[in-house]
Structure formats: C-alpha cells, structure tokens
Design a protein around this motif. Sequence first.
Motif, mmCIF file in Angstrom:
data_model
loop_
_atom_site.group_PDB
_atom_site.id
_atom_site.type_symbol
_atom_site.label_atom_id
_atom_site.label_comp_id
_atom_site.label_asym_id
_atom_site.label_seq_id
_atom_site.Cartn_x
_atom_site.Cartn_y
_atom_site.Cartn_z
ATOM 1 N N SER A 140 0.866 -1.183 0.000
ATOM 2 C CA SER A 140 0.000 0.000 0.000
ATOM 3 C C SER A 140 0.898 1.228 0.000
ATOM 4 N N LYS A 141 0.326 2.366 -0.361
ATOM 5 C CA LYS A 141 1.102 3.596 -0.461
ATOM 6 C C LYS A 141 1.684 3.947 0.916
ATOM 7 N N TRP A 142 2.890 4.492 0.942
ATOM 8 C CA TRP A 142 3.492 4.890 2.222
ATOM 9 C C TRP A 142 2.660 5.982 2.875
ATOM 10 N N ASP A 143 2.515 5.884 4.199
ATOM 11 C CA ASP A 143 1.725 6.874 4.944
ATOM 12 C C ASP A 143 2.539 7.246 6.176
ATOM 13 N N SER A 144 2.895 8.543 6.291
ATOM 14 C CA SER A 144 3.787 8.959 7.391
ATOM 15 C C SER A 144 3.049 9.310 8.676
ATOM 16 N N SER A 145 1.733 9.049 8.740
ATOM 17 C CA SER A 145 1.032 9.293 10.018
ATOM 18 C C SER A 145 1.490 8.219 11.014
ATOM 19 N N LEU A 146 1.145 8.417 12.293
ATOM 20 C CA LEU A 146 1.540 7.418 13.292
ATOM 21 C C LEU A 146 0.949 6.053 12.935
ATOM 22 N N GLU A 147 -0.325 6.064 12.559
ATOM 23 C CA GLU A 147 -0.988 4.809 12.205
ATOM 24 C C GLU A 147 -0.285 4.158 11.000
ATOM 25 N N GLY A 148 0.072 5.014 10.024
ATOM 26 C CA GLY A 148 0.744 4.515 8.818
ATOM 27 C C GLY A 148 2.095 3.890 9.155
ATOM 28 N N ILE A 149 2.842 4.553 10.036
ATOM 29 C CA ILE A 149 4.174 4.015 10.410
ATOM 30 C C ILE A 149 4.014 2.701 11.173
ATOM 31 N N LEU A 150 3.020 2.664 12.069
ATOM 32 C CA LEU A 150 2.784 1.424 12.819
ATOM 33 C C LEU A 150 2.467 0.275 11.847
ATOM 34 N N ASN A 151 1.586 0.563 10.890
ATOM 35 C CA ASN A 151 1.261 -0.479 9.898
ATOM 36 C C ASN A 151 2.505 -0.930 9.146
ATOM 37 N N ALA A 152 3.377 0.024 8.843
ATOM 38 C CA ALA A 152 4.592 -0.306 8.097
ATOM 39 C C ALA A 152 5.484 -1.238 8.924
ATOM 40 N N PHE A 153 5.609 -0.952 10.215
ATOM 41 C CA PHE A 153 6.442 -1.822 11.057
ATOM 42 C C PHE A 153 5.806 -3.203 11.216
ATOM 43 N N GLN A 154 4.488 -3.246 11.198
ATOM 44 C CA GLN A 154 3.836 -4.564 11.262
ATOM 45 C C GLN A 154 4.129 -5.343 9.965
ATOM 46 N N LYS A 155 4.206 -4.600 8.854
ATOM 47 C CA LYS A 155 4.540 -5.271 7.572
ATOM 48 C C LYS A 155 5.965 -5.827 7.630
ATOM 49 N N VAL A 156 6.867 -5.032 8.227
ATOM 50 C CA VAL A 156 8.254 -5.519 8.375
ATOM 51 C C VAL A 156 8.244 -6.799 9.202
ATOM 52 N N SER A 157 7.471 -6.777 10.286
ATOM 53 C CA SER A 157 7.421 -7.943 11.166
ATOM 54 C C SER A 157 6.890 -9.165 10.414
ATOM 55 N N ILE A 158 5.803 -8.972 9.662
ATOM 56 C CA ILE A 158 5.239 -10.090 8.885
ATOM 57 C C ILE A 158 6.264 -10.563 7.842
ATOM 58 N N GLY A 159 6.883 -9.600 7.164
ATOM 59 C CA GLY A 159 7.845 -9.943 6.106
ATOM 60 C C GLY A 159 9.010 -10.752 6.655
ATOM 61 N N LYS A 160 9.542 -10.318 7.793
ATOM 62 C CA LYS A 160 10.712 -11.021 8.353
ATOM 63 C C LYS A 160 10.336 -12.408 8.858
ATOM 64 N N LEU A 161 9.173 -12.486 9.483
ATOM 65 C CA LEU A 161 8.756 -13.792 10.005
ATOM 66 C C LEU A 161 8.465 -14.745 8.848
ATOM 67 N N SER A 162 7.772 -14.227 7.850
ATOM 68 C CA SER A 162 7.429 -15.072 6.711
ATOM 69 C C SER A 162 8.708 -15.570 6.006
ATOM 70 N N SER A 163 9.709 -14.677 5.819
ATOM 71 C CA SER A 163 10.969 -15.130 5.187
ATOM 72 C C SER A 163 11.681 -16.150 6.053
ATOM 73 N N SER A 164 11.662 -15.931 7.373
ATOM 74 C CA SER A 164 12.350 -16.892 8.262
ATOM 75 C C SER A 164 11.701 -18.265 8.132
ATOM 76 N N VAL A 165 10.353 -18.277 8.155
ATOM 77 C CA VAL A 165 9.647 -19.558 8.069
ATOM 78 C C VAL A 165 9.959 -20.228 6.715
ATOM 79 N N SER A 166 9.980 -19.417 5.631
ATOM 80 C CA SER A 166 10.311 -19.992 4.313
ATOM 81 C C SER A 166 11.707 -20.594 4.336
ATOM 82 N N SER A 167 12.657 -19.883 4.930
ATOM 83 C CA SER A 167 14.022 -20.418 4.984
ATOM 84 C C SER A 167 14.057 -21.713 5.778
ATOM 85 N N LEU A 168 13.343 -21.719 6.898
ATOM 86 C CA LEU A 168 13.313 -22.959 7.704
ATOM 87 C C LEU A 168 12.794 -24.117 6.859
ATOM 88 N N GLN A 169 11.710 -23.827 6.107
ATOM 89 C CA GLN A 169 11.121 -24.898 5.286
ATOM 90 C C GLN A 169 12.091 -25.337 4.189
#
Length: 665
Positions: A474-503
């Motif tokens: 989604s488009k970048w959003d510099s509001s607090l809510e937007g930044i929080l969502n972005a960090f949640q995306k980082v968290s999902i992205g890192k976890l998903s890549s880790s799980v893929s690597s494990l597999q």
Amino acid sequence: MTLKKVNPDLEKERSTCTFNIEELTNLLDTGAHCTAERRAVEDKVFSVKELKDEIPDEFLSHKERYENAIRKSVFLHKVLQETGVKRGVYNRSDKSDFRTTYYSIFKDGSPFMLQYSMFVPTILGQGDSEQVELWYKRALNMEIIGTYAQTELGHGTFIRGLETEAVYDEKTEEFILNSPSLSSYKWWPGGLGHTTNYCIVMAQLKIKGKPYGMQPFIVQIRDEETHMPLPGVKVGEIGAKLAFNTVNNGFLGFEHVRIPRRHMLMRFSQVSKDGKFTSSANPKLAYGTMVMVRVTIVNSAATYLSRAVTIAIRYSAVRHQSKLKQNEPEPQILDYVTQQHKLFIGIATSHAYMFCSYWLWDVYVMYQKEQNVGNFDRLPELHALACCLKVISSSDCTGLVEKCRMSCGGHGFMMSSNLPQLYGISTATCTYEGENTVMLLQTARALVKAWELGSRGRPFSPTMSYFAEKNVPSKWDSSLEGILNAFQKVSIGKLSSSVSSLQEYTKSGLSAEDAWNKASVQLIGAAEAWGRAVVLSIYKSEIERYGQTVSPALKSVLFDLVELYYVHLTLEKMGDLLLYTQLSEKDVVSLRKKYEDLLEKIRPNAIGLVDAFDYRDEVLNSTLGSYDGFAYERLMTEAMKSPLNAEPVNQSFHKYIKPLMKGKL
Ligand SMILES: CCCCCCCCCC/C=C\CCCCCCCC(=O)SCCNC(=O)CCNC(=O)[C@H](O)C(C)(C)COP(=O)(O)OP(=O)(O)OC[C@H]1O[C@@H](n2cnc3c(N)ncnc32)[C@H](O)[C@@H]1OP(=O)(O)O
Ligand SMILES: Cc1cc2nc3c(=O)[nH]c(=O)nc-3n(C[C@H](O)[C@H](O)[C@H](O)COP(=O)(O)OP(=O)(O)OC[C@H]3O[C@@H](n4cnc5c(N)ncnc54)[C@H](O)[C@@H]3O)c2cc1C
C-alpha cells in the motif's frame, strides 16, 4: 564553596517549559498518590546520615566497599521497615515500589538485592501456603537472608543442562543435594558470597534414579548464629566484575548436603513422603520467577535510561563549547542539533518503555489471576512478550545510556558523573535473567509456532493478530498509524521469510535443529521486529488513552515524543522499511525534515521533561546532573575527595621518581 541557588542556564531553560512538570511526574509515577508516597519515603531515607558516603565508593578497596554496602543495606532495611515499604513485592514501576530509591543508595548494587528481587518472590510464587507462611515471614523480618541460585559455572542459559542434583531419600524423607563436578557449582547468585545464609537452589530432582526436571529447593548454607558455612557447603565470592561490585555475587557447591523433604517448594509439583512425584499442570511453572523478573526489567531499563538522560541533558544545558556563530558567545551544547539527536530520543525511549512496562505488568497481573484458577492459556504469549520486551528495552536503553555518557565528553568518563556506573548496571540487564540473543530465539520459537498454527486456521493471540492481515503493498503513509502499519509489515515480512528459509533448509535435508540454527540470524530479526511493532503500538495507544485525561499542554508534549520515537525508528530502520514497504526516497526526505522540526519543537521543553522524572540529587548521585546545574563546582569538590589530594607530594616521588630523575636507580 558557596553556590548560587541555580545555574542561570537552567533557570532560563525552566522558564521555557510549556507544560506542568508535576502533572507529568504524576503520570510517570502512575498516579499523584504514588508520587507523594515515593517522596515521603525519599524524605525519610535521605535524611538518614548513616546512608551517606563520606568517602566515594570508588576510593575504597573491594572489601571496604562490601562492608560499607552491608552497613548501608542494614540501615536502609530498618528505615524502610519503619516506613512500611513492602520489600520483595513488586509493583508496576521501579519508582512506585521504591526500587529506584533503594538502589540510589548504592551506586553499584546492594548485597541484599536478590533477597528482595528473587528470593522472596520465589517463596511467594513457588511455595505452597504452609511454606509461604513459614519462609516469607522469616525473610521479611530478615531472620533469613537469601538469594536465587540457578546459574552454574558450566550452564546458565540451558536450564535443562544444570547439573546440581537433589536426590530423594525416602528412608529419611530428605533430599540430598550434590554438585557432581566443578561445572555444576552455582556461579553468580547475588549476595551468595558472604551475605546470605539461605538460598533457593534450582536443582534436578531425582527419585529412585528417575529424573523429574528442575525444581526449587530452599537450602540453608550458613549457620544462623556464627554465619559459618554448614558442613558440605563450599561457598565464596566470584570476584571483581564490570559492575555490581557490591552485590557480592557468589559460588556454591554441595557435598551430599541433606535437607528436609518440605524444603522443596511445592506449590506446583510435589514429592510425597514415600517418594511419589506429582507433576505440575505445566512444567514451565517452575520458571515463573524468571518471567516475573523479565517483566520488571522493562521498567528498570527505562528507569536507568531516564536517570542517564536527566544527567546528560542538564549537563548539556550548562556546558558551553565551540561557536555556532562567530560573533556570539559559546552556545550551550544542547543547542547543537547533533546533541539533541543524541539525547531527545533518550527521553522518548524512556517514555516508550515506561508506558509499555505498565501495560506489560497489567498483562502479567491478569495472567497471575488466571493461573490461580488453573488457566494457563495466556502463558505462551506472556512468555514471548516478557522475553522480547526484556531484550529490546535492555539493549536500546543500554545503548542510549552509553550515548548519554559519551554526549558529556570527558566529564562523562568521571565516576563522579555516575554515568559509567549506570552503564554497568544497565548492560547487566542484557545478560542476566536470560541472555538477550537466547531470549530473542525463545520469542522466535513462539512466533514461528503461532505462524504455522495460523496458517492452519488457528486464531492469533492479541499481539500477533496483525499476522492474519494480507501483506498487500500500500502507499506509504507517514502518520503514526501509517508508520505502525509499516512496522507490522516488516514484522510479517521477516517472520514469513524466516519460516520460508526454515522450510527450504529442512526440504534440502537439514534436520529441524540444523535448519533452525542456520536460519537463526533471520529468526532473531523477526523476533526483534515483532517487539518493535508491539512497543510502537502500545506506546501510542497508552498515550492516546492518557491523552484523554491530561491537560492539552501535556498531551501535546507527550505526542511530540511519540512522534519523535516513531520518526526516529523509521529513519533507523530505513533498510527494512525499503524492503518490506513502499517507503520512497521522497518520503525519507520529508521524514528527515519532520525529525529536525521535532527536535526544534522539543528543545524548549528538554529540561522540563527531565525534571519531570523527578530525581532528587541523592538519586542521581551525579556531579554533572544536579538540579542546580553547578557541574564544575561539584566536579572540583569531588576531585578533592581523592585520597591522593590529601597531601601535596606523594611518597612515591621520593621513593621512585626522584631517584629516576637523578639517575640513581
Ligand atoms: C525497597 C525494596 C523494594 C523491593 C522490591 C523488589 C525490587 C528488587 C529490584 C531489583 C531489581 C532488579 C534486580 C534483578 C536482579 C536479577 C539478577 C539476575 C538473576 C538471574 O539472572 S537468575 C538466572 C536467570 N536465568 C535465565 O534466565 C536462564 C535463561 N534460560 C531459560 O529461561 C531456558 O533455559 C530457556 C532458554 C527458555 C530454554 O528452556 P528449555 O530448554 O526448558 O525450553 P525449550 O526451549 O525447550 O522450550 C520448552 C517450552 O517451554 C516454553 N518456556 C520456556 N521458558 C518458559 C517460561 N519461563 N515460561 C513459560 N514457558 C516457557 C517455551 O516457550 C517452549 O514452549 P513450546 O514447547 O514451544 O510450546
Ligand atoms: C550481573 C549478573 C548477575 C547475575 N545474577 C544471577 C543470580 O542472582 N542468580 C543466578 O542464578 N544467575 C545470575 N546471573 C547469571 C545469568 O542469569 C546468566 O549469566 C545468563 O542467564 C546467561 O547465561 P550464561 O552466562 O550461561 O551465558 P551463555 O549461555 O554461556 O552465553 C554465551 C553466548 O552463547 C550464546 N548462546 C547460548 N545458548 C545459545 C543458543 N541456544 N542459541 C544461540 N546462542 C546461544 C549466547 O547468545 C551468548 O552469546 C547473573 C549474571 C550477571 C551478569
């Protein structure tokens, strides 16, 4: 030396503050009544002359420092007993349970520290009602002084690898404690060296040759009258350390020491007279004290940082150096934007972890209530939260404490600034109560498990609920809510890549353990990213909640700090955000401008914000950070206390230097 009342620089700074300092103090203290109670205890504690050091600790020998710390611990115990402070019972914050007051008397820790922080809480948490009745009272009255002896010379992290044994002898209804090797010697427990006469020993229970895992035992190690080690007990101090030098950390070995059956703490698991073992509903309940202490470390880390940043910001307001503009006097170093960049994030980070720690404490208390009625559902999430927040709070705050020290230039290197000691006690939190990398791996274990269960349709726990959201760009959003969502995306992205690597690693033929080890750098990244998302979310929601009750002026400053925290972290973690979100170069340019504007906006409130932590000079213990700002006068007064300054010429001149000068060596 006569001092004017307050350094004019600080007077000027205080006049620019836009909010009511007392209102913020009350908020940080978790209520006006907590501030009042704390100040009353401090008035009492700091009026006791026996608790003041005539000679700074650093000029004493190791032995003298220990003896001085014991003397003060005893006086302090008496004073706190008179004030009715409950020792060994934690509260939501270091300040409201008087930990900060207590430990400000010792720059390098108290030998009674483990009595209050782990011995008593383990009795309360792991003992059955009869055992609590017996041991808690004795401990509270200091009839017995104890510690928590878990770590061994050979094993600290890997608890299942601990070697100390407790073998049940049903004939005598006793446990026999034994240390089978050098590596099985207990190593580290605070106060164990020469202070405690009892301890909780975590040992491997064996009945009729069968192991039943690690259990807590209450063991007497010294005679209550003579304080001599009991037969079969080998005990001593482990030596000098980077910090905690007055905590009296010790070693302990057993040669077939017998203790009564009822000295095993039996709230969760029991051994009957005839040697029947009844297992607890969840074997990890024996690890309960560690969960509790990890929860409290989040607040301690924030508190250490708040002390360091108070010292550094006050000093930066009175220190003048170099030139900003040629025809003007040397500015306060706090006017350099690089200095603000080093320090204002310290205030915001301290707030972030303080508010998160109150929230985490409430989660812990809720879990405790559920546990009392046999409901352990919340434990896996609590364990992951306690591990992860312990890690990121201790590592972030320690890094910033060191930044505060360096921001004070040479004077920050002085022991009299108290910044080196604050760094020492802060960095210890990265190791004790679970080494930080290991704690991140524990967190990752819980995250991977949740991710895999989630992919099979199982619901996520509240702090992982965003895993269910599709990771659509989604488009970048510099509001607090937007930044929080972005960090949640980082968290999902890192976890998903880790799980893929494990597999992938397991598919390529690696065992599950080898795959885990190979992917572990990714896994700790995923754990950290989840922790960041939790802190961002909780800090913001707590300030939104409190924002509804505080004055508009305070609300505005609190949000300046939240924004600073969000924007600072975004710029720090730019690489991750560029990888997992739509952040662009243009967004980064505008975020940098936003960050510079925020530093400028916070600048007039900098002193007000650190004053609001409400640390008395006796708590800060710092030549650089006193409320009146007379840093140079205090540095000189303290320097004069050096024993070398007691005489104009040291005898070594005549003995060595003069013969050298005269060529008569
Ligand atoms: C006026 C005065 C006022 C007084 C007030 C008091 C104030 C005092 C203030 C003082 C302030 C500060 C002082 C603090 C001083 C403290 C000093 C330091 C003390 C210590 O350091 S004590 C020693 C601490 N040691 C550790 O932390 C060891 C770390 N290691 C471990 O925890 C474990 O070994 C492990 C790494 C977690 C691995 O354990 P294990 O191998 O058994 O487990 P697995 O990895 O196989 O996982 C199995 C399963 O269990 C779950 N799990 C693990 N741990 C826990 C837990 N603690 N709780 C709940 N569940 C747990 C794990 O998630 C797995 O689950 P799964 O199978 O995946 O479902
Ligand atoms: C100041 C202080 C006070 C303490 N007080 C007490 C006390 O009162 N009572 C008590 O019982 N203990 C106490 N301890 C001990 C403390 O709890 C342990 O030091 C801590 O748990 C770390 O364990 P360790 O020393 O065995 O480190 P190790 O586990 O040996 O760690 C060394 C390195 O190995 C790595 N490592 C270990 N296992 C793994 C793994 N599975 N995966 C990846 N990397 C791994 C770690 O990340 C680290 O880099 C204290 C320690 C300190 C420093």
